[in-house]
Enzyme design. Structure first.
Site, mmCIF file in Angstrom:
data_model
loop_
_atom_site.group_PDB
_atom_site.id
_atom_site.type_symbol
_atom_site.label_atom_id
_atom_site.label_comp_id
_atom_site.label_asym_id
_atom_site.label_seq_id
_atom_site.Cartn_x
_atom_site.Cartn_y
_atom_site.Cartn_z
ATOM 1 N N LYS A 31 -50.201 116.088 91.149
ATOM 2 C CA LYS A 31 -50.689 117.457 90.946
ATOM 3 C C LYS A 31 -50.566 118.295 92.203
ATOM 4 O O LYS A 31 -50.466 119.519 92.144
ATOM 5 C CB LYS A 31 -52.179 117.413 90.591
ATOM 6 C CG LYS A 31 -52.479 116.930 89.206
ATOM 7 C CD LYS A 31 -53.982 116.672 89.137
ATOM 8 C CE LYS A 31 -54.439 116.396 87.729
ATOM 9 N NZ LYS A 31 -55.868 116.011 87.738
ATOM 10 N N LYS B 135 -44.424 109.265 93.119
ATOM 11 C CA LYS B 135 -45.240 109.454 91.920
ATOM 12 C C LYS B 135 -45.376 110.944 91.579
ATOM 13 O O LYS B 135 -45.539 111.765 92.493
ATOM 14 C CB LYS B 135 -46.627 108.865 92.215
ATOM 15 C CG LYS B 135 -47.585 108.889 91.074
ATOM 16 C CD LYS B 135 -48.965 108.451 91.507
ATOM 17 C CE LYS B 135 -49.701 109.562 92.239
ATOM 18 N NZ LYS B 135 -51.143 109.361 92.390
ATOM 19 N N LYS C 3 -53.163 110.227 101.188
ATOM 20 C CA LYS C 3 -53.732 111.583 101.182
ATOM 21 C C LYS C 3 -54.117 112.011 102.594
ATOM 22 O O LYS C 3 -53.964 113.177 102.958
ATOM 23 C CB LYS C 3 -54.957 111.642 100.272
ATOM 24 C CG LYS C 3 -54.607 111.561 98.785
ATOM 25 C CD LYS C 3 -55.807 111.954 97.933
ATOM 26 C CE LYS C 3 -55.505 111.849 96.450
ATOM 27 N NZ LYS C 3 -56.688 112.135 95.620
HETATM 28 P P1 AMP Z 1 -55.914 112.359 88.550
HETATM 29 O O1 AMP Z 1 -55.103 113.516 88.197
HETATM 30 O O2 AMP Z 1 -55.583 111.784 89.886
HETATM 31 O O3 AMP Z 1 -57.363 112.570 88.313
HETATM 32 O O4 AMP Z 1 -55.495 111.215 87.502
HETATM 33 C C1 AMP Z 1 -55.973 111.150 86.168
HETATM 34 C C2 AMP Z 1 -55.337 109.984 85.464
HETATM 35 O O5 AMP Z 1 -53.911 110.165 85.373
HETATM 36 C C3 AMP Z 1 -55.529 108.634 86.161
HETATM 37 O O6 AMP Z 1 -55.759 107.622 85.185
HETATM 38 C C4 AMP Z 1 -54.213 108.395 86.852
HETATM 39 O O7 AMP Z 1 -53.929 107.023 87.030
HETATM 40 C C5 AMP Z 1 -53.232 109.029 85.886
HETATM 41 N N1 AMP Z 1 -52.010 109.482 86.588
HETATM 42 C C6 AMP Z 1 -51.953 110.390 87.605
HETATM 43 N N2 AMP Z 1 -50.669 110.555 88.014
HETATM 44 C C7 AMP Z 1 -49.903 109.743 87.228
HETATM 45 C C8 AMP Z 1 -48.503 109.476 87.151
HETATM 46 N N3 AMP Z 1 -47.620 110.081 87.957
HETATM 47 N N4 AMP Z 1 -48.075 108.580 86.226
HETATM 48 C C9 AMP Z 1 -48.953 107.971 85.396
HETATM 49 N N5 AMP Z 1 -50.285 108.178 85.408
HETATM 50 C C10 AMP Z 1 -50.760 109.056 86.320
#
Ligand code: AMP
Ligand code: TRP
Length: 328
Positions: A198, A195, A112
Protein backbone atom coordinates in the site's frame (compact mmCIF):
# COMPACT_ATOMS: atom_id res chain seq x y z
CA UNK A 1 -19.42 -24.85 18.37
CA UNK A 2 -17.94 -23.09 15.36
CA UNK A 3 -14.25 -22.22 15.38
CA UNK A 4 -13.39 -18.57 15.94
CA UNK A 5 -11.67 -16.71 13.10
CA UNK A 6 -9.98 -13.36 13.74
CA UNK A 7 -8.10 -11.19 11.26
CA UNK A 8 -7.16 -7.57 10.77
CA UNK A 9 -6.37 -5.04 8.09
CA UNK A 10 -4.92 -1.54 8.36
CA UNK A 11 -6.96 1.50 7.27
CA UNK A 12 -4.00 2.99 5.45
CA UNK A 13 -5.81 3.53 2.10
CA UNK A 14 -4.91 2.04 -1.27
CA UNK A 15 -6.38 -1.38 -0.47
CA UNK A 16 -5.13 -3.53 -3.35
CA UNK A 17 -5.63 -6.88 -5.07
CA UNK A 18 -2.88 -8.38 -2.87
CA UNK A 19 -4.98 -7.61 0.23
CA UNK A 20 -7.98 -9.01 -1.60
CA UNK A 21 -6.46 -12.30 -2.80
CA UNK A 22 -4.26 -12.83 0.26
CA UNK A 23 -6.81 -12.02 2.94
CA UNK A 24 -10.25 -10.53 2.20
CA UNK A 25 -11.31 -13.17 -0.33
CA UNK A 26 -10.62 -15.98 2.16
CA UNK A 27 -12.46 -14.14 4.92
CA UNK A 28 -15.54 -13.90 2.73
CA UNK A 29 -15.34 -17.46 1.39
CA UNK A 30 -15.24 -19.18 4.77
CA UNK A 31 -17.69 -16.96 6.63
CA UNK A 32 -20.49 -19.51 6.98
CA UNK A 33 -18.18 -22.13 8.40
CA UNK A 34 -16.76 -20.04 11.27
CA UNK A 35 -17.55 -17.54 13.97
CA UNK A 36 -15.79 -14.50 12.45
CA UNK A 37 -14.37 -11.30 13.85
CA UNK A 38 -12.67 -8.88 11.45
CA UNK A 39 -10.88 -5.82 12.70
CA UNK A 40 -9.91 -2.53 11.07
CA UNK A 41 -6.64 -2.01 12.93
CA UNK A 42 -6.45 1.76 13.32
CA UNK A 43 -4.06 1.47 16.31
CA UNK A 44 -1.64 -0.40 14.05
CA UNK A 45 -2.07 2.28 11.38
CA UNK A 46 -0.77 5.01 13.72
CA UNK A 47 2.56 3.21 14.14
CA UNK A 48 3.32 5.38 11.09
CA UNK A 49 2.30 9.07 11.23
CA UNK A 50 -1.23 9.51 9.81
CA UNK A 51 -3.28 12.53 8.88
CA UNK A 52 -6.12 12.50 11.48
CA UNK A 53 -8.97 13.37 9.09
CA UNK A 54 -7.72 10.93 6.49
CA UNK A 55 -7.38 8.12 9.04
CA UNK A 56 -11.05 8.49 10.00
CA UNK A 57 -12.22 8.57 6.41
CA UNK A 58 -10.01 5.63 5.47
CA UNK A 59 -11.45 3.59 8.33
CA UNK A 60 -14.94 4.23 6.99
CA UNK A 61 -13.80 3.58 3.41
CA UNK A 62 -12.28 0.26 4.40
CA UNK A 63 -15.45 -0.77 6.24
CA UNK A 64 -17.42 0.00 3.07
CA UNK A 65 -14.97 -1.96 0.94
CA UNK A 66 -15.05 -5.01 3.21
CA UNK A 67 -18.85 -5.10 3.28
CA UNK A 68 -18.86 -4.53 -0.50
CA UNK A 69 -16.42 -7.42 -0.96
CA UNK A 70 -18.92 -9.69 0.78
CA UNK A 71 -18.37 -9.50 4.54
CA UNK A 72 -21.89 -10.24 5.72
CA UNK A 73 -22.96 -8.46 8.92
CA UNK A 74 -25.23 -11.41 9.70
CA UNK A 75 -22.29 -13.82 9.76
CA UNK A 76 -19.31 -11.69 10.77
CA UNK A 77 -18.47 -8.90 13.14
CA UNK A 78 -16.48 -6.03 11.61
CA UNK A 79 -15.25 -3.37 14.03
CA UNK A 80 -12.53 -0.76 14.57
CA UNK A 81 -9.71 -1.72 16.95
CA UNK A 82 -9.65 1.63 18.82
CA UNK A 83 -13.31 1.17 19.82
CA UNK A 84 -12.30 -1.55 22.27
CA UNK A 85 -9.70 -0.33 24.76
CA UNK A 86 -8.82 -3.88 25.87
CA UNK A 87 -6.58 -4.18 22.75
CA UNK A 88 -4.20 -1.48 23.96
CA UNK A 89 -4.40 -2.65 27.59
CA UNK A 90 -3.55 -6.25 26.82
CA UNK A 91 -0.84 -5.15 24.37
CA UNK A 92 0.93 -3.39 27.24
CA UNK A 93 0.96 -6.56 29.34
CA UNK A 94 2.17 -8.59 26.35
CA UNK A 95 4.90 -6.03 25.66
CA UNK A 96 6.16 -6.63 29.17
CA UNK A 97 6.13 -10.40 28.71
CA UNK A 98 7.83 -10.27 25.33
CA UNK A 99 11.59 -10.80 25.17
CA UNK A 100 13.31 -7.97 23.30
CA UNK A 101 15.18 -10.43 21.10
CA UNK A 102 11.96 -11.85 19.67
CA UNK A 103 10.91 -8.39 18.48
CA UNK A 104 14.35 -7.67 17.07
CA UNK A 105 14.01 -10.62 14.71
CA UNK A 106 10.90 -9.26 12.96
CA UNK A 107 11.72 -8.70 9.30
CA UNK A 108 8.71 -6.43 8.64
CA UNK A 109 9.99 -3.95 11.22
CA UNK A 110 13.46 -3.99 9.69
CA UNK A 111 12.04 -3.34 6.19
CA UNK A 112 9.72 -0.53 7.33
CA UNK A 113 12.38 1.00 9.60
CA UNK A 114 14.86 1.04 6.71
CA UNK A 115 12.39 3.11 4.67
CA UNK A 116 11.60 5.57 7.48
CA UNK A 117 15.06 5.97 8.97
CA UNK A 118 15.07 8.19 12.10
CA UNK A 119 11.30 8.84 11.89
CA UNK A 120 10.57 5.29 12.96
CA UNK A 121 8.37 4.99 16.06
CA UNK A 122 8.64 2.76 19.13
CA UNK A 123 5.06 1.65 18.34
CA UNK A 124 6.21 0.22 15.02
CA UNK A 125 8.79 -1.84 16.87
CA UNK A 126 6.27 -3.33 19.31
CA UNK A 127 3.56 -3.72 16.64
CA UNK A 128 3.60 -7.55 16.91
CA UNK A 129 2.60 -7.46 20.61
CA UNK A 130 -0.51 -5.43 19.70
CA UNK A 131 -1.26 -7.91 16.94
CA UNK A 132 -0.89 -10.80 19.40
CA UNK A 133 -3.29 -8.99 21.77
CA UNK A 134 -5.86 -8.59 18.96
CA UNK A 135 -5.78 -12.31 18.31
CA UNK A 136 -5.78 -13.75 21.83
CA UNK A 137 -8.45 -11.36 23.19
CA UNK A 138 -11.11 -13.32 21.31
CA UNK A 139 -9.80 -16.85 22.10
CA UNK A 140 -9.10 -17.18 18.39
CA UNK A 141 -8.62 -20.55 16.66
CA UNK A 142 -7.73 -19.44 13.13
CA UNK A 143 -6.06 -16.36 11.66
CA UNK A 144 -6.41 -16.01 7.86
CA UNK A 145 -3.62 -13.74 6.56
CA UNK A 146 -1.26 -13.30 3.64
CA UNK A 147 2.23 -14.77 3.81
CA UNK A 148 3.86 -11.53 4.98
CA UNK A 149 2.17 -12.02 8.37
CA UNK A 150 3.55 -15.50 8.94
CA UNK A 151 6.41 -14.35 11.14
CA UNK A 152 4.06 -12.23 13.28
CA UNK A 153 1.87 -15.29 13.77
CA UNK A 154 4.87 -17.39 14.78
CA UNK A 155 5.80 -14.70 17.29
CA UNK A 156 2.21 -14.74 18.61
CA UNK A 157 2.33 -18.51 19.06
CA UNK A 158 5.69 -18.33 20.88
CA UNK A 159 4.31 -15.62 23.14
CA UNK A 160 1.15 -17.61 23.95
CA UNK A 161 3.34 -20.54 24.90
CA UNK A 162 5.52 -18.36 27.11
CA UNK A 163 2.57 -16.69 28.85
CA UNK A 164 0.87 -20.05 29.42
CA UNK A 165 4.02 -21.59 30.84
CA UNK A 166 4.33 -18.64 33.24
CA UNK A 167 0.68 -18.34 34.31
CA UNK A 168 -1.05 -21.60 33.41
CA UNK A 169 -2.30 -23.27 30.23
CA UNK A 170 -5.76 -21.75 30.50
CA UNK A 171 -4.42 -18.17 30.22
CA UNK A 172 -4.37 -17.71 26.42
CA UNK A 173 -5.72 -19.75 23.53
CA UNK A 174 -3.15 -20.93 20.94
CA UNK A 175 -4.07 -19.60 17.45
CA UNK A 176 -3.24 -21.22 14.11
CA UNK A 177 -2.41 -19.21 10.97
CA UNK A 178 -4.30 -19.90 7.76
CA UNK A 179 -2.43 -18.83 4.61
CA UNK A 180 -4.09 -19.35 1.19
CA UNK A 181 -2.67 -21.65 -1.51
CA UNK A 182 -3.10 -18.99 -4.18
CA UNK A 183 -2.60 -15.25 -3.74
CA UNK A 184 -0.69 -15.41 -0.44
CA UNK A 185 1.99 -13.14 -1.85
CA UNK A 186 0.98 -10.92 -4.74
CA UNK A 187 3.97 -9.03 -6.08
CA UNK A 188 4.29 -5.48 -7.41
CA UNK A 189 3.34 -5.12 -11.09
CA UNK A 190 6.26 -2.77 -11.69
CA UNK A 191 8.74 -4.94 -9.77
CA UNK A 192 7.71 -8.58 -9.32
CA UNK A 193 10.54 -9.21 -6.87
CA UNK A 194 8.83 -6.94 -4.29
CA UNK A 195 5.58 -7.59 -2.44
CA UNK A 196 2.62 -5.50 -3.63
CA UNK A 197 2.36 -2.84 -0.95
CA UNK A 198 0.00 0.00 0.00
CA UNK A 199 2.82 2.37 0.77
CA UNK A 200 4.66 2.11 -2.56
CA UNK A 201 3.85 5.27 -4.48
CA UNK A 202 4.99 4.29 -7.98
CA UNK A 203 1.97 4.71 -10.28
CA UNK A 204 1.95 1.21 -11.85
CA UNK A 205 2.85 -0.75 -8.72
CA UNK A 206 -0.54 -2.00 -7.51
CA UNK A 207 -4.11 -2.41 -8.71
CA UNK A 208 -6.29 -0.84 -6.03
CA UNK A 209 -9.77 -2.21 -5.39
CA UNK A 210 -11.36 1.11 -6.31
CA UNK A 211 -9.34 1.75 -9.49
CA UNK A 212 -11.57 2.49 -12.52
CA UNK A 213 -11.48 -0.13 -15.34
CA UNK A 214 -9.32 2.03 -17.61
CA UNK A 215 -6.67 2.43 -14.91
CA UNK A 216 -6.69 -1.31 -14.14
CA UNK A 217 -6.18 -2.19 -17.81
CA UNK A 218 -3.37 0.35 -18.16
CA UNK A 219 -1.51 -0.80 -15.04
CA UNK A 220 -1.66 -4.45 -16.08
CA UNK A 221 -0.61 -3.60 -19.63
CA UNK A 222 2.53 -1.92 -18.27
CA UNK A 223 3.39 -4.77 -15.88
CA UNK A 224 6.99 -5.97 -15.97
CA UNK A 225 7.51 -9.37 -17.65
CA UNK A 226 10.62 -10.82 -19.31
CA UNK A 227 12.04 -11.39 -22.76
CA UNK A 228 10.91 -15.02 -23.08
CA UNK A 229 7.71 -16.14 -24.79
CA UNK A 230 5.92 -19.12 -23.33
CA UNK A 231 3.32 -18.57 -20.63
CA UNK A 232 3.94 -20.96 -17.73
CA UNK A 233 3.83 -20.94 -13.92
CA UNK A 234 7.61 -20.74 -13.53
CA UNK A 235 8.75 -19.16 -10.23
CA UNK A 236 12.07 -18.36 -11.88
CA UNK A 237 10.20 -15.84 -14.05
CA UNK A 238 8.57 -13.69 -11.38
CA UNK A 239 6.75 -11.22 -13.66
CA UNK A 240 4.79 -13.79 -15.66
CA UNK A 241 4.37 -15.98 -12.57
CA UNK A 242 2.78 -13.08 -10.72
CA UNK A 243 0.37 -12.24 -13.56
CA UNK A 244 -0.65 -15.90 -13.86
CA UNK A 245 -1.14 -16.17 -10.09
CA UNK A 246 -3.39 -13.11 -10.09
CA UNK A 247 -5.33 -14.69 -12.97
CA UNK A 248 -5.63 -17.87 -10.93
CA UNK A 249 -6.71 -15.95 -7.84
CA UNK A 250 -9.54 -14.24 -9.70
CA UNK A 251 -10.74 -17.18 -11.84
CA UNK A 252 -10.16 -20.06 -9.43
CA UNK A 253 -8.91 -22.20 -12.37
CA UNK A 254 -6.10 -24.77 -12.02
CA UNK A 255 -2.55 -23.98 -13.16
CA UNK A 256 -2.79 -26.67 -15.87
CA UNK A 257 -6.02 -25.23 -17.25
CA UNK A 258 -4.58 -21.72 -17.32
CA UNK A 259 -1.36 -22.84 -19.01
CA UNK A 260 -3.26 -24.71 -21.70
CA UNK A 261 -5.58 -21.73 -22.21
CA UNK A 262 -2.58 -19.49 -22.91
CA UNK A 263 -0.65 -21.99 -25.01
CA UNK A 264 0.59 -20.36 -28.22
CA UNK A 265 -0.55 -16.91 -27.05
CA UNK A 266 1.73 -13.96 -26.24
CA UNK A 267 2.24 -11.68 -23.24
CA UNK A 268 -0.04 -9.08 -24.89
CA UNK A 269 -2.93 -11.59 -24.77
CA UNK A 270 -2.15 -12.55 -21.18
CA UNK A 271 -2.19 -8.92 -20.06
CA UNK A 272 -5.38 -8.13 -21.99
CA UNK A 273 -7.26 -11.14 -20.62
CA UNK A 274 -5.95 -10.65 -17.10
CA UNK A 275 -7.04 -6.98 -17.23
CA UNK A 276 -10.56 -8.07 -18.21
CA UNK A 277 -10.71 -10.73 -15.48
CA UNK A 278 -9.63 -8.23 -12.81
CA UNK A 279 -12.04 -5.52 -14.07
CA UNK A 280 -14.92 -8.03 -14.01
CA UNK A 281 -13.88 -9.41 -10.61
CA UNK A 282 -13.80 -5.96 -9.02
CA UNK A 283 -16.91 -4.59 -10.73
CA UNK A 284 -19.49 -5.98 -8.25
CA UNK A 285 -17.35 -4.78 -5.31
CA UNK A 286 -17.07 -1.28 -6.77
CA UNK A 287 -20.82 -1.09 -7.47
CA UNK A 288 -21.78 -2.17 -3.94
CA UNK A 289 -19.15 0.13 -2.48
CA UNK A 290 -20.75 3.13 -4.17
CA UNK A 291 -24.16 2.17 -2.70
CA UNK A 292 -22.85 1.53 0.80
CA UNK A 293 -20.83 4.71 1.14
CA UNK A 294 -23.72 6.92 0.04
CA UNK A 295 -24.54 7.10 3.77
CA UNK A 296 -21.27 7.31 5.75
CA UNK A 297 -23.08 7.78 9.10
CA UNK A 298 -24.64 4.36 8.65
CA UNK A 299 -21.19 2.72 8.33
CA UNK A 300 -19.94 4.57 11.42
CA UNK A 301 -22.84 3.40 13.51
CA UNK A 302 -22.54 -0.18 12.25
CA UNK A 303 -18.89 -0.24 13.34
CA UNK A 304 -19.81 1.16 16.77
CA UNK A 305 -22.65 -1.34 17.26
CA UNK A 306 -20.40 -4.22 16.30
CA UNK A 307 -17.76 -3.16 18.82
CA UNK A 308 -20.48 -3.11 21.51
CA UNK A 309 -21.40 -6.68 20.58
CA UNK A 310 -17.94 -8.17 21.13
CA UNK A 311 -16.46 -5.88 23.80
CA UNK A 312 -17.56 -8.27 26.59
CA UNK A 313 -15.46 -11.09 25.06
CA UNK A 314 -12.35 -8.90 24.99
CA UNK A 315 -12.95 -7.58 28.51
CA UNK A 316 -13.39 -11.08 29.87
CA UNK A 317 -10.02 -12.16 28.44
CA UNK A 318 -8.28 -9.02 29.66
CA UNK A 319 -9.66 -9.57 33.17
CA UNK A 320 -8.50 -13.18 33.12
CA UNK A 321 -4.96 -12.14 32.17
CA UNK A 322 -4.90 -9.25 34.65
CA UNK A 323 -5.84 -11.60 37.47
CA UNK A 324 -3.19 -14.13 36.47
CA UNK A 325 -0.54 -11.42 36.35
CA UNK A 326 -1.62 -9.91 39.67
CA UNK A 327 -3.18 -6.69 38.40
CA UNK A 328 -6.52 -5.02 39.15
P1 AMP B 1 -2.27 -4.77 5.57
O1 AMP B 1 -2.67 -4.01 4.40
O2 AMP B 1 -0.80 -4.78 5.81
O3 AMP B 1 -3.08 -4.46 6.78
O4 AMP B 1 -2.63 -6.30 5.22
C1 AMP B 1 -3.94 -6.84 5.31
C2 AMP B 1 -3.92 -8.28 4.86
O5 AMP B 1 -3.53 -8.37 3.47
C3 AMP B 1 -2.93 -9.17 5.62
O6 AMP B 1 -3.51 -10.45 5.84
C4 AMP B 1 -1.77 -9.29 4.67
O7 AMP B 1 -1.04 -10.49 4.85
C5 AMP B 1 -2.45 -9.28 3.32
N1 AMP B 1 -1.55 -8.76 2.27
C6 AMP B 1 -0.96 -7.53 2.24
N2 AMP B 1 -0.18 -7.41 1.13
C7 AMP B 1 -0.30 -8.58 0.44
C8 AMP B 1 0.24 -9.07 -0.79
N3 AMP B 1 1.06 -8.32 -1.54
N4 AMP B 1 -0.10 -10.32 -1.18
C9 AMP B 1 -0.94 -11.08 -0.44
N5 AMP B 1 -1.49 -10.69 0.73
C10 AMP B 1 -1.17 -9.45 1.17
N1 TRP C 1 -0.44 -6.82 10.91
C1 TRP C 1 -1.49 -7.15 9.98
C2 TRP C 1 -1.13 -6.59 8.60
O1 TRP C 1 -0.53 -5.59 8.47
C3 TRP C 1 -2.81 -6.58 10.41
C4 TRP C 1 -3.28 -7.16 11.71
C5 TRP C 1 -3.31 -6.50 12.91
C6 TRP C 1 -3.74 -8.48 11.93
N2 TRP C 1 -3.81 -7.33 13.85
C7 TRP C 1 -4.07 -8.55 13.32
C8 TRP C 1 -3.91 -9.60 11.12
C9 TRP C 1 -4.55 -9.72 13.89
C10 TRP C 1 -4.39 -10.77 11.71
C11 TRP C 1 -4.71 -10.82 13.08
O2 TRP C 1 -1.48 -7.17 7.64
Amino acid sequence: MKKRVFSGIQPTGNTHIGNYLGAIKQWVASQAEYDNIFCIVDLHAITVLQDPKLLKSQTRELAGLLFAAGIDPEQSVLFAQSHISAHAELAWILNCLSPMGWMQRMTQFKEKADKQKEQVSVGLFTYPALMAADIVLYDTDLVPVGEDQKQHLEYTRDLVQRVNSLYGDDTLKMPTPSIPQVGARVMGLDDPTKKMSKSEDKPNHAVNLLDPPKVILKKIKRATTDSLRDIRFDPERPGVYNLLSIYQGFTGQSQAKIESHFEGKGYGDLKKELGEVVVEGLKPIQTRYAELTADPACLDSLLAQNADKIRPIAERTLKRVQEKVGLG
